[in-house]
Design a protein around this motif. Structure first.
Motif, short mmCIF file in Angstrom:
data_model
loop_
_atom_site.label_atom_id
_atom_site.label_comp_id
_atom_site.label_asym_id
_atom_site.label_seq_id
_atom_site.Cartn_x
_atom_site.Cartn_y
_atom_site.Cartn_z
N MET A 68 0.80 -1.18 -0.07
CA MET A 68 0.07 0.02 0.00
C MET A 68 1.05 1.17 -0.01
O MET A 68 0.58 2.04 -0.73
CB MET A 68 -0.94 0.01 1.24
CG MET A 68 -1.90 1.14 1.31
SD MET A 68 -3.09 0.87 -0.01
CE MET A 68 -4.57 -0.07 1.07
N LYS A 144 -8.73 -8.59 -3.28
CA LYS A 144 -8.82 -7.12 -3.77
C LYS A 144 -7.67 -6.19 -3.15
O LYS A 144 -7.99 -4.85 -3.02
CB LYS A 144 -10.05 -6.64 -3.55
CG LYS A 144 -11.52 -7.60 -3.97
CD LYS A 144 -11.23 -7.60 -5.43
CE LYS A 144 -12.32 -8.75 -6.11
NZ LYS A 144 -11.79 -9.61 -7.35
N ASP A 145 -6.71 -6.73 -2.40
CA ASP A 145 -5.57 -5.85 -1.97
C ASP A 145 -4.69 -5.59 -3.14
O ASP A 145 -4.53 -6.17 -3.80
CB ASP A 145 -5.10 -6.66 -0.91
CG ASP A 145 -5.88 -6.68 0.43
OD1 ASP A 145 -6.65 -5.89 0.82
OD2 ASP A 145 -5.72 -7.83 1.28
N ILE A 146 -3.98 -4.36 -2.71
CA ILE A 146 -2.94 -3.77 -3.63
C ILE A 146 -2.02 -4.71 -3.48
O ILE A 146 -1.50 -4.84 -2.47
CB ILE A 146 -2.63 -2.22 -3.26
CG1 ILE A 146 -3.95 -1.36 -3.26
CG2 ILE A 146 -1.79 -1.74 -4.20
CD1 ILE A 146 -4.75 -1.56 -4.46
N ARG B 75 -2.31 7.74 1.38
CA ARG B 75 -1.96 6.51 1.18
C ARG B 75 -0.56 5.86 2.00
O ARG B 75 -0.37 5.01 2.62
CB ARG B 75 -1.55 6.00 -0.37
CG ARG B 75 -1.07 4.96 -0.75
CD ARG B 75 -1.18 4.59 -2.32
NE ARG B 75 -2.45 4.39 -2.68
CZ ARG B 75 -3.00 3.28 -3.30
NH1 ARG B 75 -2.06 2.27 -3.49
NH2 ARG B 75 -4.29 3.11 -3.45
N MET B 78 -1.29 6.28 5.92
CA MET B 78 -2.27 5.16 6.47
C MET B 78 -1.47 3.90 6.44
O MET B 78 -1.67 3.01 7.39
CB MET B 78 -3.35 4.85 5.67
CG MET B 78 -3.36 4.50 4.12
SD MET B 78 -4.90 4.55 3.33
CE MET B 78 -4.64 3.21 2.17
N ALA B 79 -0.82 3.59 5.28
CA ALA B 79 0.19 2.34 5.34
C ALA B 79 1.31 2.35 6.58
O ALA B 79 1.33 1.28 7.28
CB ALA B 79 0.80 2.20 4.18
N SER B 94 -5.06 -1.14 6.33
CA SER B 94 -5.39 0.33 5.90
C SER B 94 -6.23 0.03 4.61
O SER B 94 -6.09 -0.96 3.75
CB SER B 94 -4.11 0.84 5.59
OG SER B 94 -3.56 0.52 4.49
N GLN B 99 -11.69 1.96 -1.16
CA GLN B 99 -11.70 0.59 -0.52
C GLN B 99 -12.87 0.69 0.66
O GLN B 99 -13.32 -0.31 1.01
CB GLN B 99 -10.40 0.09 -0.21
CG GLN B 99 -9.58 -0.56 -1.24
CD GLN B 99 -8.39 -0.98 -0.73
OE1 GLN B 99 -7.62 -0.41 0.23
NE2 GLN B 99 -7.54 -1.63 -1.58
N ARG B 120 -15.98 -3.47 3.56
CA ARG B 120 -14.87 -4.03 3.89
C ARG B 120 -14.18 -3.65 5.24
O ARG B 120 -13.62 -4.33 5.97
CB ARG B 120 -13.74 -3.60 2.85
CG ARG B 120 -13.91 -4.23 1.47
CD ARG B 120 -12.74 -4.02 0.44
NE ARG B 120 -11.43 -4.43 0.90
CZ ARG B 120 -10.31 -4.62 0.45
NH1 ARG B 120 -10.48 -4.06 -0.77
NH2 ARG B 120 -9.14 -5.31 0.69
#
Lengths: 424, 424
Positions: A68, A144-146, B75, B78-79, B94, B99, B120
């Motif tokens: 991520m 569906k995760d990056i 991004r 949060m990661a 995250s 998402q 999710r």
């Protein structure tokens, strides 16, 4: 005029000026009548900076979150590139790996592409847009995760999109002028190769050539996508990599030898005093495989009859050395060998060329060239179109130059070959 | 113990140390038995740095690409935050705005949330995870493009998620200790408010208080979500904002006056010599509305009988000033006014409190306090629970202090109120 996929690496888009320069090049391809899909890496050192941040908050960052994090890098470069293109008066839209339909397995940090469904890219192209796609990233089919494809994954993204979109060519823009007959930093007379077969390129990549990654070439070979590796700085024609000689281009000659590669990133482990009976070698390599270590060359010495003991040597990436030693030490009692020797001062020189299949003298010439240069050979391994030897690391550069000259690969010109770009 | 949504701003996660400090606070809430959803902004100055890059490649960055660019910021934060939490031994995942199911309209750079489908997030929570969500961003229902909610949008993300997940409370962590009776940088004796009604908070936000944005409070009011604004640095209880007084807490007193807000970000435009006949004012404000400019206060002077001409004044954000002047100049002939006057040296002071509905003396006391302080009033506007006046900008600080004292809002203590945090 068909569809072209262009890929630009991080050094080509290292700053705002680089992004603007690349934007102009992309617009030129569009003006020439092509549909253009661009795959872009993160700017310059962005990925390293993000890794550094991750290490500051956690010594062992979780794979999902690490992916991520890293994918923020391409998000920045692709959006800026799309803006720069629009500023030149052309339509552009940027897409994440997920939006571009790059579907992968769920192995974070080194995911494999399992499908490409580029519906949104098609729509963007049909609407007259240049499509900018984030390299190196995808979305896992299951969760569906990056995901990310691992270092150098942007080249694979480009080839995979080229295959899915049935592109004419996948152009890999980099900071060198193409693939050379040897590393131009070592061999001043190395020549740029105009065309090389996918098969030979695979062997060069496996033998230490850094210009294209093995995985990317393998993907292009399977889907029959021609790759054109070239400089984003000079704009000169680079090296074509394809399964067949380019159509109607009879001047492109299939050389007996494509090039000389070298690799100083490996180490050698010797397992000393292995009982010379069935199953011992298998036990050793089972222990290595269970530790998920990939090895390269293997040699087993002839057993000394008096002792019925033998030595087994193999090479592997230096980075895997400590793990391999640990795995072997654990099985020492079970296998019953004497000791382990670890040597990280080795180098590998490989000669690659499909022509050697039908030219039996190549191996002899190769060894003679090394011998004339006073280079001692420690291990040998061959495939149908490659011969590799391990030598002392200190001898590698001299050995590469000697072999390059012996096989007539030196450029006629006395001028040094330009190694292009920023020198990065 | 129920579900809490916590939101951390960019100054709380400005560097690796900040992220680790916030991670501990989050884990404390989890250990206390809560399900925890965290909304996080981009680190420190990341957003400004990305905007700077965009301006380097394009003077007018396209909205879609600008949003793609900016969302890289959250991004990253949060990661990193999820990694830091996992490093403390707790599970965290995250999620991007997309998402997390933050669905918006298609207005890039200032999208509005139209739905939240946090499937999710629910799954992650049910699996024992702390869910980390990127603030400020969503995905458009129509085009599936990435959108941003505009500056301060992370607060709205937090409240919207709290509503969709039926959270007990939405905690907004910031670098101040809560909502004060006036800006503590201007009024040293300003008191932290323990509880304020959503209604009063809306008026304060509309009148220049920066702690919570109007949009966020409006969303919370509509879905009846209590907000707790507090410092991520001190850990002290902050200010509760809710529709009703907290249950069973009879000590929380509903003050007549909640606070004094001021705003020096507005300018005043006076349209001089407008023919005093029906439709003229409408034509002026139609021109302003067509230019998509929001205005604040409006005053029309009594017409001078001799000329049948009048003046119309209104206030608007300084940033919109040039656009408004341009729009009015274009309609000058059609409307037939004499001239325009532009004044950016004004300030607005507002007194807010539901109690003034039933306390008729408030307005008189307000004007007396200003008069005693020698402050001249240029415009007046009122709502049921607010009185605002426009003065010279130089008089604003003195006016705020005078009104704060006159309405008994000064803290008893002589010590300066701590304004908490980093002072950002």
């Amino acid at each position: 005029m068909g569809l072209v996929v262009q890929k630009y690496g991080g050094s080509s888009v290292a700053d705002a000026e680089g992004i603007k320069r690349v934007a102009k090049r992309i617009v030129d391809a569009k003006k020439a009548g092509h549909q253009v899909v661009v795959v872009v890496s993160a700017m310059g050192d962005t990925t390293d900076e993000l890794i550094d941040l991750a290490e500051q908050v956690s010594p062992m960052p979780a794979g999902r979150e690490f992916d991520m994090l890293l994918t923020a890098g391409e998000r920045i470069s692709m959006a800026l590139l799309a803006m720069a293109i629009k500023n030149l008066g052309h339509e552009a839209q940027s897409f994440t790996g997920s939006q571009a339909g790059v579907i992968t397995d769920s192995v974070h940090n080194k995911a494999r592409i399992i499908d490409v469904t580029p519906g949104r890219i098609r729509t963007a192209l049909d609407g007259g847009n240049i499509a900018i796609v984030a390299g190196f990233q995808g979305v896992s089919a299951d969760s569906k995760d990056i995901t990310t494809l691992g270092r150098g994954g942007s080249d694979t993204t480009a080839v995979a999109l080229a295959a899915a979109l049935d592109a004419e060519v996948c152009e890999i823009y980099t900071d060198v002028d193409g693939v050379f007959t040897a590393d131009p930093r070592v061999v001043k007379k190395a020549r740029k190769i105009d065309w090389i077969s996918s098969e030979d390129m695979l062997e060069l990549a496996a033998s230490g050539s850094k210009v294209l990654l093995h995985r990317c070439v393998e993907y292009a070979r399977r889907y029959n996508i021609p790759i054109h590796v070239r400089s984003s700085f000079s704009g000169l024609p680079g090296t074509w990599v394809s399964n067949e000689k380019p159509n109607g281009d009879e001047q492109v000659e299939h050389a007996i030898i494509s090039g000389v590669a070298h690799d100083v990133s490996e180490a050698k482990i010797t397992v000393v005093g292995v009982p010379d009976k069935p199953g011992e070698a298998a036990a050793i390599f089972r222990a290595i495989a269970d530790a998920e270590i990939n090895i390269d060359m293997i040699v087993q010495n002839v057993s000394a009859a008096a002792t019925a003991l033998t030595d087994i040597s193999f090479t592997l990436p230096k980075t895997e050395g400590p793990k391999a030693i640990e795995a072997l030490e654990k099985t020492k009692a079970a296998i019953g060998f004497d000791s382990l020797r670890y040597d990280d001062q080795i180098g590998k020189i490989s000669l690659v060329g499909a022509g050697m299949k039908t030219n039996p003298g190549v191996t002899a010439d190769f060894f003679k060239a090394l011998s004339d240069a006073g280079v001692n050979i420690e291990l040998i391994s061959t495939s149908e179109i490659r011969i590799s030897v391990v030598t002392r690391q200190d001898d590698v550069n001299e050995a590469v130059r000697a072999v390059h000259t012996a096989f007539g690969l030196d450029s006629d010109s006395d001028e040094a070959v330009v190694y292009g770009g920023t020198g990065r």
